[in-house]
Enzyme design. Structure first.
Site, mmCIF file in Angstrom:
data_model
loop_
_atom_site.group_PDB
_atom_site.id
_atom_site.type_symbol
_atom_site.label_atom_id
_atom_site.label_comp_id
_atom_site.label_asym_id
_atom_site.label_seq_id
_atom_site.Cartn_x
_atom_site.Cartn_y
_atom_site.Cartn_z
ATOM 1 C CG HIS A 1 -9.693 -3.378 9.038
ATOM 2 N ND1 HIS A 1 -8.860 -4.058 9.715
ATOM 3 C CD2 HIS A 1 -10.793 -4.322 9.035
ATOM 4 C CE1 HIS A 1 -9.118 -5.190 10.233
ATOM 5 N NE2 HIS A 1 -10.495 -4.990 9.619
ATOM 6 C CB ILE B 1 -3.200 -1.641 19.377
ATOM 7 C CG1 ILE B 1 -3.874 -2.671 18.638
ATOM 8 C CG2 ILE B 1 -4.188 -0.700 20.168
ATOM 9 C CD1 ILE B 1 -4.367 -3.798 19.443
ATOM 10 C CG ASP C 1 -9.315 -2.575 12.833
ATOM 11 O OD1 ASP C 1 -8.437 -1.852 12.558
ATOM 12 O OD2 ASP C 1 -9.053 -3.871 13.046
ATOM 13 C CG ASN D 1 -2.212 -0.808 0.964
ATOM 14 O OD1 ASN D 1 -3.155 -0.321 0.219
ATOM 15 N ND2 ASN D 1 -2.292 -2.023 1.595
ATOM 16 C CB VAL E 1 -6.110 -5.608 -6.942
ATOM 17 C CG1 VAL E 1 -6.463 -4.723 -8.041
ATOM 18 C CG2 VAL E 1 -5.283 -7.010 -7.198
ATOM 19 C CD GLU F 1 -6.188 -3.736 1.320
ATOM 20 O OE1 GLU F 1 -5.067 -3.289 2.006
ATOM 21 O OE2 GLU F 1 -6.324 -4.777 1.722
HETATM 22 C C1 GRF Z 1 -3.341 -4.887 4.160
HETATM 23 O O1 GRF Z 1 -4.146 -5.998 3.711
HETATM 24 C C2 GRF Z 1 -4.043 -3.807 4.723
HETATM 25 O O2 GRF Z 1 -5.362 -3.762 4.513
HETATM 26 C C3 GRF Z 1 -3.812 -4.461 6.179
HETATM 27 O O3 GRF Z 1 -2.563 -4.814 6.128
HETATM 28 C C4 GRF Z 1 -2.285 -5.398 4.823
HETATM 29 C C5 GRF Z 1 -1.085 -4.476 4.385
HETATM 30 O O4 GRF Z 1 -0.387 -4.730 3.315
HETATM 31 N N1 GRF Z 1 -3.985 -3.218 7.217
HETATM 32 P P1 GRF Z 1 0.793 -4.170 2.857
HETATM 33 O O5 GRF Z 1 2.002 -4.141 3.789
HETATM 34 O O6 GRF Z 1 0.575 -2.510 2.389
HETATM 35 O O7 GRF Z 1 1.303 -4.885 1.520
#
Ligand code: GRF
Length: 194
Positions: free
Chosen positions: A110, A93, A146, A15, A173, A175
């Site tokens: 999330h 957290i 969350d 991400n 994908v 995200e």
């Molecule tokens: C993602 O699925 C996100 O929603 C969750 O942790 C994962 C992180 O993936 N919080 P990355 O490290 O961004 O590849």
């Protein structure tokens, strides 16, 4: 002027990469000025290095109490000039006192359609429950896990015979498409407030 974003990550950082790529290919309201990880060998660090983004490791295991870890985190965010904190696979957290300092300036993504399936193993739980859709949610971070106000969601159909891994990959994908757009919109809102 752009909103100064610092990303918090613990792992792969795909991400984080999506946020970098979006800001490198579009005119955005945000610039990524730093990465902070709590896991010393997180792959996100290599991504930061490749793109010349300053990165700092704050290993939570080096602190006796969560509050002390959070003091170090806060100091680093201030040093980096953070205006918006973007959690991207950050697996710690954060306490109420810390979160209060960043009210409406800290967001998370999330992998479920919140308020369903807070916490871990979201895809397994959605499949086991017979849900028709999984998905992802971008939300403000508050003192609950969350539980902060929802900013945006993308639904992903659950297919017959789906595994958690296959669903997770399809959600990821989405995200990568959703998170940069949300960060950009919040960055724009913050610029208006400034
Ligand atoms: C993602 O699925 C996100 O929603 C969750 O942790 C994962 C992180 O993936 N919080 P990355 O490290 O961004 O590849």
């Amino acid at each position: 002027m752009k909103t100064r974003v610092v990303v918090l990550a613990s792992g792969s950082g795909s991400n984080f990469q999506a946020l970098i790529d979006y800001s490198n290919t579009k005119i955005t309201n945000y610039e990524i000025v730093g990465l902070i990880v709590n896991v010393p060998n997180a792959y996100a660090l290599a991504r930061a290095q490749k793109h010349n983004i300053k990165s700092v490791v704050i290993d939570h295991k080096a602190f006796e109490e969560r509050s002390l870890f959070e003091v170090a985190l806060q100091n680093t965010l201030i040093e980096m000039g953070a205006e918006l904190v973007v959690c991207a696979g950050f697996m710690r957290i954060l306490g109420a006192a810390f979160v209060a300092k960043w009210q409406r300036r800290i967001i998370n993504i999330h992998p479920s359609l919140l308020p369903k399936y807070k916490g871990l193993h979201t895809h397994e739980r959605a499949i086991a429950a017979g849900d028709k859709h999984g998905g992802c949610t971008v939300h403000f971070v508050n003192a609950g896990v969350d539980e902060g106000e929802i900013i945006a969601q993308t639904k992903v159909p659950i297919l017959t015979g789906d595994t958690a891994e296959a669903l997770a990959a399809r959600v990821l994908v989405q995200e990568h498409a959703l998170y940069p757009q949300c960060v950009d919109k919040i960055a724009r809102d913050l610029l208006k407030l400034a």
